[in-house]
Design a protein around this motif. Structure first.
Motif, PDB file in Angstrom:
ATOM      1  N   VAL A  46      -8.389  13.449  26.826  1.00 56.43           N
ATOM      2  CA  VAL A  46      -8.797  14.205  25.644  1.00 56.43           C
ATOM      3  C   VAL A  46      -7.600  14.394  24.722  1.00 56.43           C
ATOM      4  CG1 VAL A  46      -9.779  16.385  24.800  1.00 56.43           C
ATOM      5  CG2 VAL A  46     -10.587  15.402  26.953  1.00 56.43           C
ATOM      6  N   TRP A  47      -6.498  14.879  25.285  1.00 53.73           N
ATOM      7  CA  TRP A  47      -5.249  15.010  24.540  1.00 53.73           C
ATOM      8  C   TRP A  47      -4.075  15.017  25.497  1.00 53.73           C
ATOM      9  CZ3 TRP A  47      -3.030  19.352  26.420  1.00 53.73           C
ATOM     10  CH2 TRP A  47      -3.825  20.445  26.736  1.00 53.73           C
ATOM     11  N   LEU A  48      -2.917  14.619  24.956  1.00 49.87           N
ATOM     12  CA  LEU A  48      -1.672  14.627  25.699  1.00 49.87           C
ATOM     13  C   LEU A  48      -0.617  15.260  24.805  1.00 49.87           C
ATOM     14  CD1 LEU A  48      -0.189  11.864  27.891  1.00 49.87           C
ATOM     15  CD2 LEU A  48       1.245  12.947  26.191  1.00 49.87           C
ATOM     16  N   GLU A  49       0.007  16.326  25.285  1.00 52.80           N
ATOM     17  CA  GLU A  49       1.065  17.001  24.540  1.00 52.80           C
ATOM     18  C   GLU A  49       2.401  16.680  25.194  1.00 52.80           C
ATOM     19  OE1 GLU A  49      -1.330  20.998  23.098  1.00 52.80           O
ATOM     20  OE2 GLU A  49      -0.032  21.128  24.856  1.00 52.80           O
ATOM     21  N   GLU A  50       3.394  16.356  24.360  1.00 58.04           N
ATOM     22  CA  GLU A  50       4.728  16.055  24.864  1.00 58.04           C
ATOM     23  C   GLU A  50       5.764  16.423  23.817  1.00 58.04           C
ATOM     24  OE1 GLU A  50       4.765  11.859  25.652  1.00 58.04           O
ATOM     25  OE2 GLU A  50       4.417  11.354  23.574  1.00 58.04           O
ATOM     26  N   PRO A  51       7.016  16.657  24.231  1.00 57.58           N
ATOM     27  CA  PRO A  51       8.051  16.986  23.261  1.00 57.58           C
ATOM     28  C   PRO A  51       8.374  15.771  22.389  1.00 57.58           C
ATOM     29  CG  PRO A  51       8.816  17.374  25.524  1.00 57.58           C
ATOM     30  CD  PRO A  51       7.488  16.712  25.598  1.00 57.58           C
ATOM     31  N   GLY A  52       8.546  16.018  21.108  1.00 59.27           N
ATOM     32  CA  GLY A  52       8.936  14.962  20.180  1.00 59.27           C
ATOM     33  C   GLY A  52      10.446  14.900  20.046  1.00 59.27           C
ATOM     34  N   PRO A  53      10.952  14.009  19.174  1.00 58.67           N
ATOM     35  CA  PRO A  53      12.399  13.861  19.003  1.00 58.67           C
ATOM     36  C   PRO A  53      13.069  15.151  18.515  1.00 58.67           C
ATOM     37  CG  PRO A  53      11.194  12.515  17.408  1.00 58.67           C
ATOM     38  CD  PRO A  53      10.194  13.115  18.346  1.00 58.67           C
ATOM     39  N   ASN A  56      10.080  19.746  19.468  1.00 58.39           N
ATOM     40  CA  ASN A  56       8.791  20.428  19.366  1.00 58.39           C
ATOM     41  C   ASN A  56       7.713  19.625  20.077  1.00 58.39           C
ATOM     42  OD1 ASN A  56       9.771  22.569  17.794  1.00 58.39           O
ATOM     43  ND2 ASN A  56       9.624  21.314  15.940  1.00 58.39           N
ATOM     44  N   VAL A  57       6.774  20.328  20.662  1.00 59.19           N
ATOM     45  CA  VAL A  57       5.665  19.676  21.365  1.00 59.19           C
ATOM     46  C   VAL A  57       4.628  19.216  20.343  1.00 59.19           C
ATOM     47  CG1 VAL A  57       3.784  20.052  23.010  1.00 59.19           C
ATOM     48  CG2 VAL A  57       6.053  20.992  23.473  1.00 59.19           C
ATOM     49  N   HIS A  58       4.161  17.980  20.487  1.00 58.84           N
ATOM     50  CA  HIS A  58       3.120  17.443  19.603  1.00 58.84           C
ATOM     51  C   HIS A  58       2.093  16.689  20.452  1.00 58.84           C
ATOM     52  CE1 HIS A  58       5.567  13.855  20.209  1.00 58.84           C
ATOM     53  NE2 HIS A  58       4.520  13.163  19.817  1.00 58.84           N
ATOM     54  N   ARG A  59       0.967  16.406  19.850  1.00 54.56           N
ATOM     55  CA  ARG A  59      -0.076  15.625  20.532  1.00 54.56           C
ATOM     56  C   ARG A  59       0.143  14.141  20.252  1.00 54.56           C
ATOM     57  NH1 ARG A  59      -5.563  19.066  21.150  1.00 54.56           N
ATOM     58  NH2 ARG A  59      -4.534  20.721  22.307  1.00 54.56           N
ATOM     59  N   ALA A  60       0.227  13.371  21.317  1.00 58.61           N
ATOM     60  CA  ALA A  60       0.444  11.932  21.204  1.00 58.61           C
ATOM     61  C   ALA A  60      -0.861  11.233  20.844  1.00 58.61           C
ATOM     62  CB  ALA A  60       0.984  11.387  22.518  1.00 58.61           C
ATOM     63  N   ARG A  81      -1.316   4.396  21.277  1.00 56.75           N
ATOM     64  CA  ARG A  81      -1.794   3.505  20.211  1.00 56.75           C
ATOM     65  C   ARG A  81      -0.623   2.943  19.414  1.00 56.75           C
ATOM     66  NH1 ARG A  81      -6.087   7.434  20.432  1.00 56.75           N
ATOM     67  NH2 ARG A  81      -7.978   6.371  21.095  1.00 56.75           N
ATOM     68  N   ASN A  82       0.455   3.697  19.329  1.00 55.58           N
ATOM     69  CA  ASN A  82       1.684   3.242  18.699  1.00 55.58           C
ATOM     70  C   ASN A  82       2.686   3.058  19.834  1.00 55.58           C
ATOM     71  OD1 ASN A  82       4.154   2.962  17.474  1.00 55.58           O
ATOM     72  ND2 ASN A  82       4.003   4.834  16.251  1.00 55.58           N
ATOM     73  N   PRO A  83       3.027   1.816  20.209  1.00 52.52           N
ATOM     74  CA  PRO A  83       3.870   1.586  21.387  1.00 52.52           C
ATOM     75  C   PRO A  83       5.205   2.320  21.371  1.00 52.52           C
ATOM     76  CG  PRO A  83       2.940  -0.474  20.665  1.00 52.52           C
ATOM     77  CD  PRO A  83       2.578   0.558  19.626  1.00 52.52           C
ATOM     78  N   GLN A  84       5.722   2.685  20.195  1.00 48.81           N
ATOM     79  CA  GLN A  84       6.984   3.415  20.152  1.00 48.81           C
ATOM     80  C   GLN A  84       6.782   4.907  20.402  1.00 48.81           C
ATOM     81  OE1 GLN A  84       6.328   0.920  17.718  1.00 48.81           O
ATOM     82  NE2 GLN A  84       7.502  -0.357  19.093  1.00 48.81           N
ATOM     83  N   ALA A  85       5.545   5.360  20.335  1.00 53.87           N
ATOM     84  CA  ALA A  85       5.277   6.782  20.549  1.00 53.87           C
ATOM     85  C   ALA A  85       5.724   7.190  21.936  1.00 53.87           C
ATOM     86  CB  ALA A  85       3.785   7.075  20.381  1.00 53.87           C
ATOM     87  N   GLY A  86       6.292   8.354  22.012  1.00 51.51           N
ATOM     88  CA  GLY A  86       6.719   8.862  23.302  1.00 51.51           C
ATOM     89  C   GLY A  86       8.120   8.438  23.682  1.00 51.51           C
ATOM     90  N   THR A  87       8.703   7.457  22.999  1.00 50.27           N
ATOM     91  CA  THR A  87      10.047   7.031  23.373  1.00 50.27           C
ATOM     92  C   THR A  87      11.098   7.879  22.666  1.00 50.27           C
ATOM     93  OG1 THR A  87      10.049   5.329  21.665  1.00 50.27           O
ATOM     94  CG2 THR A  87       9.378   4.670  23.878  1.00 50.27           C
ATOM     95  N   ALA A  88      11.002   8.040  21.367  1.00 51.49           N
ATOM     96  CA  ALA A  88      11.883   8.906  20.584  1.00 51.49           C
ATOM     97  C   ALA A  88      13.349   8.778  20.985  1.00 51.49           C
ATOM     98  CB  ALA A  88      11.405  10.348  20.696  1.00 51.49           C
ATOM     99  N   GLY A  89      13.795   7.548  21.246  1.00 53.97           N
ATOM    100  CA  GLY A  89      15.187   7.321  21.567  1.00 53.97           C
ATOM    101  C   GLY A  89      15.592   7.749  22.970  1.00 53.97           C
TER     102      GLY A  89
END
Length: 161
Positions: A46-53, A56-60, A81-89
């Protein structure tokens, strides 16, 4: 005739007793409300929340499926859906190329409200052989999961199909 009619009820009474006994046995063997039985089946992400670069926590933007079998096996797949999502360096411990895929066994501890996912196979090979402890909350047809590791600040909601 009266004797014949009274005997025709015997099979019905016997069937009712058998069904009643079977229902009682099923109730006795049933795991508690938040036990393994509630996990069984397929769940959609339904949703996945994770810290961004920025921290702050955002929904992936992702989709996925988690499957739990009655005999204690599970598999999970999540596709960003965006393969770079979740990597943030930073390295992503569960996904590779925007995709997460694992399978293994699981055990539920309803008292602690956790389940342990024993990873037997994974796209990210460093996960193989690990026991991942997850906290959970069951609410209606949703299963909300988060890591029991306080350094991992993600949460994911799954909904029963």
């Amino acid at each position: 005739m009266k004797k014949l009619m009274s005997m025709s009820w015997l099979p019905l009474v016997a069937a009712a007793l058998i069904l009643s006994a079977a229902a009682a046995r099923a109730q006795e063997s049933k795991v508690g409300d938040d036990g393994q039985d509630r996990f069984i089946g397929a769940w959609r992400l339904v949703w996945l929340e994770e810290p961004g670069p920025d921290g702050n926590v955002h929904r992936a933007d992702c989709t996925g499926m988690f499957v739990f079998t009655r005999d204690g096996h599970a598999s999970v797949q999540v596709m960003y859906r965006n393969p770079q999502a979740g990597t943030a360096g930073r390295p992503v411990p569960y996904a590779q190329g925007g995709y997460e895929a694992t399978f293994g066994r699981y055990d539920v501890d309803p008292t602690a409200r956790t389940f342990t996912y024993h990873v037997e196979g994974a796209l990210v090979r460093s996960l193989i052989g690990k026991d991942l402890v997850r906290s959970f909350e069951l609410s209606g047809n949703q299963l909300i999961v988060k890591s029991s590791n306080p350094n991992e600040r993600w949460r994911v909601a799954w909904e029963h199909y």
